[in-house]
Design a protein around this motif. Structure first.
Motif, PDB file in Angstrom:
ATOM      1  N   ASP A  88       8.215  47.714  42.901  1.00 51.93           N
ATOM      2  CA  ASP A  88       7.214  48.473  42.461  1.00 51.93           C
ATOM      3  C   ASP A  88       7.630  49.816  42.012  1.00 51.93           C
ATOM      4  N   GLN A 109      -2.932  48.080  46.197  1.00 48.73           N
ATOM      5  CA  GLN A 109      -1.889  47.382  46.211  1.00 48.73           C
ATOM      6  C   GLN A 109      -0.780  47.753  47.305  1.00 48.73           C
ATOM      7  N   THR A 110      -0.110  47.118  48.143  1.00 47.51           N
ATOM      8  CA  THR A 110       0.817  47.729  49.108  1.00 47.51           C
ATOM      9  C   THR A 110       2.140  47.690  48.215  1.00 47.51           C
ATOM     10  N   PRO A 163      -5.194  53.971  41.545  1.00 47.29           N
ATOM     11  CA  PRO A 163      -4.073  53.179  40.700  1.00 47.29           C
ATOM     12  C   PRO A 163      -3.275  54.253  40.030  1.00 47.29           C
ATOM     13  N   LEU A 166       0.035  49.926  38.719  1.00 47.02           N
ATOM     14  CA  LEU A 166      -0.203  49.509  39.948  1.00 47.02           C
ATOM     15  C   LEU A 166      -1.652  49.850  40.348  1.00 47.02           C
ATOM     16  N   ALA A 167      -2.462  48.881  41.122  1.00 48.42           N
ATOM     17  CA  ALA A 167      -3.869  49.063  41.268  1.00 48.42           C
ATOM     18  C   ALA A 167      -4.180  49.645  42.726  1.00 48.42           C
ATOM     19  N   THR A 213      -0.776  51.401  51.485  1.00 43.93           N
ATOM     20  CA  THR A 213      -1.165  50.820  50.353  1.00 43.93           C
ATOM     21  C   THR A 213      -1.743  52.368  49.159  1.00 43.93           C
TER      22      THR A 213
END
Length: 237
Positions: A86, A80-81, A119, A76-77, A115
């Motif tokens: 996820d 990102q929400t 990462p 995950l970056a 968010t």
């Protein structure tokens, strides 16, 4: 009468009787005089059963100590929400309750409109400190490092702050009151993780601020000042 008439025939001789007709002497059964509870094999068996029961109890009690927390199902970056796809549940045994509180528990409701501020790798547990509010459409998320003594101790995500910057000429003049200016006013703190969550040194505190995307001058001043300890954060209550 002749002598042969009194002679016994071979079939009537005692030495010629069938073996099945012989009487067999069988010794009488006797009980062992030693008590069974003194048999060491009995105690070995009891010890094995008791050990199995104790081991099973420990396994069950250990399973009860496991806590279900969320982990990243893929890389995950930052920014990102998070969504349901996820995340995946992972059972972990924590040594202390404070350690478990640092992560998102499966039993708790997922925060809305939050968010990632850094990462995460696939399989990594999701720390609560790695989540922040999403920046608005007219702002950008900016991460800066500030000395802990220049940040309010009660600062958390969602707080509103003013950001002051000291002029370079006043670094050696601590008594001067005219060398500071407000570069950002009444902005939102998207995240304010503690040092252990931010993996930062103990000499700095990470802040993620929502900076208006059209205020390039203030953004440039903030980034320049954060590199040499000229940023001061003031809470607005």
């Amino acid at each position: 009468m002749s002598r042969n008439q009194f002679r016994s025939s071979p079939a009537q001789s005692p030495t010629a009787q069938s073996p099945t007709a012989r009487a067999v002497d069988v010794p009488a059964a006797s009980r062992s005089s030693a008590a069974r509870w003194r048999d060491p094999r009995l105690w070995v068996g009891v010890a094995l059963v008791a050990g199995s029961v104790v081991a099973g109890a420990r396994v069950l009690s250990g399973a009860d100590d496991m806590t279900a927390v969320w982990s990243a199902s893929a890389d995950l970056a930052a920014g990102q929400t998070l969504g349901a796809d996820d995340l995946e549940a992972t059972r972990v045994r924590f040594d202390h309750a404070d350690d478990a509180a640092r992560y998102l528990a499966v039993d708790d409701d997922l925060p809305d409109a939050l968010t990632l501020t850094r990462p995460l790798h696939a399989g990594e547990l999701v720390p609560a400190g790695a989540l922040g509010e999403a920046a608005g459409e007219d702002s950008v998320a900016v991460s800066i490092a500030v000395a802990p003594e220049h940040v309010p101790t009660d600062l958390v995500r969602g707080s509103r702050v003013d950001v002051w910057v000291l002029a370079e000429s006043t670094l050696g003049q601590r008594r001067s009151r005219s060398g500071a200016e407000v570069v950002l006013e009444d902005i939102a703190v998207l995240d304010a993780p503690v040092v252990s969550d931010a993996f930062a040194s103990a000499t700095s505190r990470q802040l993620v601020l929502a900076v208006p995307d059209d205020d390039e001058e203030s953004l440039a001043a903030l980034l320049a000042a954060s590199g040499d300890d000229r940023v001061r954060v003031v809470g607005r209550g």
